[in-house]
Every structure is written in C-alpha cells, then in structure tokens.
Design an enzyme around this catalytic site. Structure first.
Site, short mmCIF file in Angstrom:
data_model
loop_
_atom_site.label_atom_id
_atom_site.label_comp_id
_atom_site.label_asym_id
_atom_site.label_seq_id
_atom_site.Cartn_x
_atom_site.Cartn_y
_atom_site.Cartn_z
N ASP A 94 16.51 2.27 -4.96
CA ASP A 94 15.32 3.09 -4.75
C ASP A 94 15.49 3.77 -3.40
O ASP A 94 15.40 3.12 -2.35
CB ASP A 94 14.08 2.17 -4.78
CG ASP A 94 12.81 2.95 -4.48
OD1 ASP A 94 12.90 4.14 -4.12
OD2 ASP A 94 11.73 2.34 -4.59
N LYS A 149 17.49 22.96 -3.24
CA LYS A 149 16.19 23.58 -3.10
C LYS A 149 15.22 22.91 -4.08
O LYS A 149 15.71 22.36 -5.07
CB LYS A 149 16.26 25.08 -3.35
CG LYS A 149 16.65 25.46 -4.79
CD LYS A 149 16.49 26.92 -5.04
CE LYS A 149 15.13 27.26 -5.57
NZ LYS A 149 14.92 26.93 -6.98
N HIS A 179 22.22 28.31 -5.54
CA HIS A 179 23.32 28.47 -6.50
C HIS A 179 23.62 29.93 -6.83
O HIS A 179 24.71 30.25 -7.28
CB HIS A 179 23.10 27.62 -7.75
CG HIS A 179 22.14 28.21 -8.75
ND1 HIS A 179 20.79 28.10 -8.61
CD2 HIS A 179 22.34 28.91 -9.89
CE1 HIS A 179 20.20 28.70 -9.64
NE2 HIS A 179 21.10 29.20 -10.43
N HIS A 241 16.59 32.82 -3.99
CA HIS A 241 17.59 33.61 -4.71
C HIS A 241 17.43 35.13 -4.49
O HIS A 241 18.39 35.83 -4.18
CB HIS A 241 17.51 33.34 -6.22
CG HIS A 241 17.64 31.89 -6.59
ND1 HIS A 241 18.45 31.01 -5.92
CD2 HIS A 241 17.05 31.17 -7.57
CE1 HIS A 241 18.36 29.81 -6.48
NE2 HIS A 241 17.50 29.88 -7.48
C1 BG6 Z 1 16.51 27.68 -10.26
C2 BG6 Z 1 15.03 27.66 -10.53
O1 BG6 Z 1 16.76 27.69 -8.88
O2 BG6 Z 1 17.06 28.85 -10.84
C3 BG6 Z 1 14.75 27.71 -12.02
O3 BG6 Z 1 14.47 26.47 -9.98
C4 BG6 Z 1 15.44 28.91 -12.64
O4 BG6 Z 1 13.35 27.77 -12.27
C5 BG6 Z 1 16.91 28.93 -12.24
O5 BG6 Z 1 15.31 28.79 -14.04
C6 BG6 Z 1 17.56 30.22 -12.70
O6 BG6 Z 1 18.94 30.13 -12.50
P1 BG6 Z 1 19.97 30.92 -13.43
O7 BG6 Z 1 21.29 30.62 -12.83
O8 BG6 Z 1 19.81 30.35 -14.81
O9 BG6 Z 1 19.57 32.35 -13.36
#
Ligand code: BG6
Length: 487
Positions: A94, A149, A179, A241
């Site tokens: 935990d 995040k 990402h 993003h």
């Molecule tokens: C994530 C979000 O960071 O990015 C999600 O938390 C979202 O809500 C996702 O769906 C989208 O990523 P991608 O790579 O599928 O465009």
C-alpha cells in the site's frame, strides 16, 4: 551528480500502479515492445507495485490475461513474450504506508543498476511515495522518477507536488510525462519546422492568418467517470497536450535538440501567452458538455448519465478557445485550440492557414478560393497536406484548389514506435528533451488558471457532433471557421 544523460545498462523499473489501467494499456505494452525489439537492456528488471493481493504467479496470470490483450504478440513472438514475463516481479504494497516500503527495498537489494520509479498513480500519492522512497534510502543520484499527469489540480497543488518531489529528486532526475511529446508525428513537427528551410520564412504573423489545433475524441469518459468529473477537458487536455503542441508550433528554432535548449524555447512561448482578461474569458472560451447522441450510428448516453458522474455536473467535456502569443513573431495571430470527448471524429490536427495573396493578378478567384493551408495531421493517420491553387487544364485561367500530400505511413514502411515506448526508452537513456520541465508546466497552469475559475454551466452538445454552436461563433467573430465547416 545526477545521471543527467547517462544511459542505464542495468536498471530496476519500479512501476507504482502496477495493476492499473495505464499499466495494462500503455506502460507494460510499451516495455514489452521495447523488449521484443531488442531495445531494453538484458539486465533491466520490472518491479510492479500495487495494493492488489496477488502473489507473483497471480500477477503474471493477470499480465498474461490483461496486458497481452493490448500488445501484438504474433506466433513468432511467443519466446519474446516469455522473456518479457521473466523480467517481472510483483510487490504487494500500500503505497500510502511508508512503513511497508521495506518490502520493496528487500526486492531492489537483489537488483543491480539504476532505479526508475514510475508513478502511475493518482497525484495524491506522488509525495508520500517519494518521501517513503527517500526515507528508506532507495533514492540515489542515479535514480529517476517519472510523474504521470495530472500533476496536481491547479497551479498551487502542482507547485506543492513539485516542491516536495524537488526536495528529494533534482530537476534532472524528474521526468514529467506528456505522451503527446512522444508521438511520432510530434517529432515530425520538429523535423518539418527545423529540418527544412522553406517554411521558416513564412512561419510568422506577416504570412500566417490563424492556426487551429484540434484533438477530438469519439470516446466518452468510459470507466474513468469519477476521475474525469473532477478533472474536465481543460485540465485533462488543454493544460498539457494542446499547450505543448502550441508551444512547439510557435517556438523559435532552438540552438540544438538538447533538453534545455528545446524546453527554454517552449517556455518562452508559454510565458508569452496573452493573459485572459475577464472579457476574454467570456468571448474567447467555450466550454461544452455532451448529451446523448450517436457515434458512428450507435446511440451513446449523455455525460451526466455515465457511471461515476454527478447528475448535475458542470464539468466540461469540450473546450474551444482563442489564445494569442504576445511576441514579435506572433502578435495578433489567433491560435484556436479545441478538444472534446464524444465528438464527430477521432483526430488530432494542426492547421496553419496562411494569408491570401495580397493582390491577385489571376482575377478574383485567387482570393475567393482561399489561402494556402498546411495541415499537419497527427492521428489517426500521419500526413502533411499543403493546399495550393492550380490552373485547371484547358483554355482560360480557371483556378482550383489542389493539394500536395505527404503520407508518412506510405512513405516509411516500418512500424511506428508508440509514444510510451519512445518516452520510456528516453527515461532509461536519460534523455529529458521530451519531458516537461517544471517551469513550463507551471507557466501552463498559470495561463489556464482564470478558466478554471469559470463557474458557468457548460453549453450542451449532442454526442457525435463537433461541439456546441458557440465554438463556431468563436471563429466566425475572427472571420474564419473550423476547417470541417468550410463549404
Ligand atoms: C490522456 C487523457 O492524457 O490523453 C485522456 O487523460 C485522453 O482523457 C488521452 O483520452 C488521449 O490520448 P490519445 O493519444 O489517444 O490522443
């Protein structure tokens, strides 16, 4: 000295949240792909940490059932999959209880090399985990910590996490993951801008009329309702993003692709974002929330009927806004950002619309048929399309819109590397360029702060559309429209 750019030849990759959704869908599949492709050092070990009462065999069963569904294991890959499984160790713990971390240190004692702590947990656990790791002596100069995040909920909570984590790890040991920065197409944006001479002279206010950045999703909130209802599209997508994409589109050419050279230039853009006044908040920001509708012909429920959502929720699932970058290159050029769930189509695209020709020697059609446009599509397909005008064959000068296309998936036959795979390999290799530095992240939080305070109810839109009508009005006021609205 922290291992700033040292590649770890042997390592223990400690994955907190080792049975979570992200581990199952993204992180473990990415590590598997790296292993299968021979990119993971043979001495690398993966230690999955979670609270679930699995023993080692039970965890491996879960990986076999759940993770395997998200990776492409073709018949010839069976040995690779087995080899990957052998790298895994499960530790039940935990993470909110510092006194049980000795279980983890017992396991790590037997593993040589640098330690990577990947926190795929809620942000409320980031600080307790880092403190517990430090207390038990697991943090060394070669350790790295990866923060998923959302990093906090607003500027203050993110600064508090950064302060606490920063008192244990140096900035060079901290990898804040976004990402989108690992996507092949985003890499290509750097190549397009800084590997070619032809766009750079035009990449400025004198030649560009407006820029649109859209990341639209067909999916709803799925099983993440409770999380999403506390988060919303602004925190989930714009703060990270989309502002990162904007920063890459608008940044000055960096001196090199060294981490700080790139991050300094992105930071300059984020700091130059024009603060949103009270008036701009009303005129330049549109929040929306989906109602029932249909996605590709299938009926889907409205947001407030999704599991985990408060029936009277005012969380936005859509946001469109106008941003401006107050510097010599961009003053006056609107950047329209838009993202949302349950929209008409899944896609991510940057559309740069140039100004029309100043005078048309070819008659009014050259002005009427529209300006040049560069469309950089990030997903689902990866293409760059340059819209130009050409003469139709035959007598007379009749102009028509045509486009030059570069389809990367047809040009480059090899498989794309998934964003997570690239980023995890970067963590192991000590490459920080694609990770967000604290000051960048905080500049983004500062800029979105006034929007976070907006209390008005979001505008409804039917699932399967492009969002609420005021999102179109936002552009119409600037004399333009979203690209899909062009006739
Ligand atoms: C994530 C979000 O960071 O990015 C999600 O938390 C979202 O809500 C996702 O769906 C989208 O990523 P991608 O790579 O599928 O465009």
């Amino acid at each position: 000295m922290p291992a700033r750019s040292t590649s770890l030849d042997s390592f223990a990759f400690v994955l907190f949240g080792g049975t979570g959704d992200l581990a199952m869908r993204k992180i473990l599949p990415a590590l598997y792909a790296a292993h299968r492709d021979g990119l993971l050092a043979p001495q690398g070990r993966i230690v999955a940490v979670a609270q679930n009462p699995h023993d080692q065999a039970g965890y491996l069963r879960w990986v076999n059932e759940s993770v395997r569904a998200h990776v492409k294991v073709v018949p010839g890959d069976e040995a690779a999959w087995q080899g990957f499984i052998e790298r895994l160790t499960y530790v039940e713990l935990d993470a909110s209880q510092p006194d049980v971390f000795s279980r983890l240190s017992d396991v790590l004692e037997r593993m040589p090399g640098g330690r990577i702590f990947y926190l795929a947990t809620g942000p409320s656990l980031f600080v307790p985990i880092c403190r517990a790791l430090a207390q038990i002596g697991l943090v060394t100069p070669s350790s790295r910590v990866v923060l998923e995040k959302p990093l906090g909920y607003d500027f203050a909570s993110s600064a508090a996490i950064n302060d606490a984590v920063g008192s244990i790890f140096t900035e060079e040991q901290i990898y804040r993951i976004d990402h989108y920065l690992g996507k092949e197409a985003v890499q290509n944006l750097f190549a397009l801008r800084f590997g070619n001479v032809m766009f750079e002279p035009l990449w400025r206010r004198e030649w560009i009329d407006n820029i649109q950045i859209t990341v639209s999703e067909e999916l709803g909130v799925g099983g993440r309702g409770a999380f999403y209802d506390q988060t919303g599209a602004l925190r989930d997508m714009i703060q990270n993003h989309l502002l990162q994409l904007l920063a890459i589109v608008a940044m000055e050419p960096p001196q090199s692709m060294e981490a700080d050279a790139v991050r300094n230039e992105k930071l300059r853009v984020l700091c130059a974002l024009k603060p949103l006044s009270e008036d701009a908040l009303h005129r330049c920001v549109v929040r929306g929330q989906y109602r029932a509708g249909a996605i590709r012909g299938t009926a889907v429920p409205g947001y407030q009927d999704e599991p985990g959502i408060r029936p009277d929720s005012t969380t936005e699932t859509f946001i469109a806004l106008k941003a401006e970058v107050d510097n010599w290159r961009w003053a006056g050029v609107p950047f329209f950002l838009r993202t949302g769930k349950r929209l008409a189509e899944r896609m991510a695209e940057i559309v740069v619309t140039f100004r029309p020709v100043p005078h048309s020697a070819l008659g009014p059609a050259a002005l009427r048929l529209g300006a040049n446009r560069l469309t950089i599509r990030l997903q689902p397909d990866e293409t760059i399309r340059l819209h130009t005008l050409a003469k139709q064959p035959g007598l007379g000068m009749t102009l028509q819109g045509v486009h030059l296309d570069l389809a990367f998936d047809r040009f480059f036959q090899q498989d794309r590397m998934e964003a997570y795979q690239r980023l995890l390999l970067d963590v192991i290799a000590g490459r920080l360029a694609l990770f967000v530095r604290r000051d960048e992240q905080e500049a983004a939080w500062r800029w979105v702060a006034p929007i976070l305070d907006v209390k008005t109810a979001p505008k409804p839109y039917a699932a399967g559309t492009w969002g609420p009508p005021p999102a179109s009005a936002l552009l119409a006021r600037a004399g333009v429209c979203w690209v899909e609205e062009e006739s």
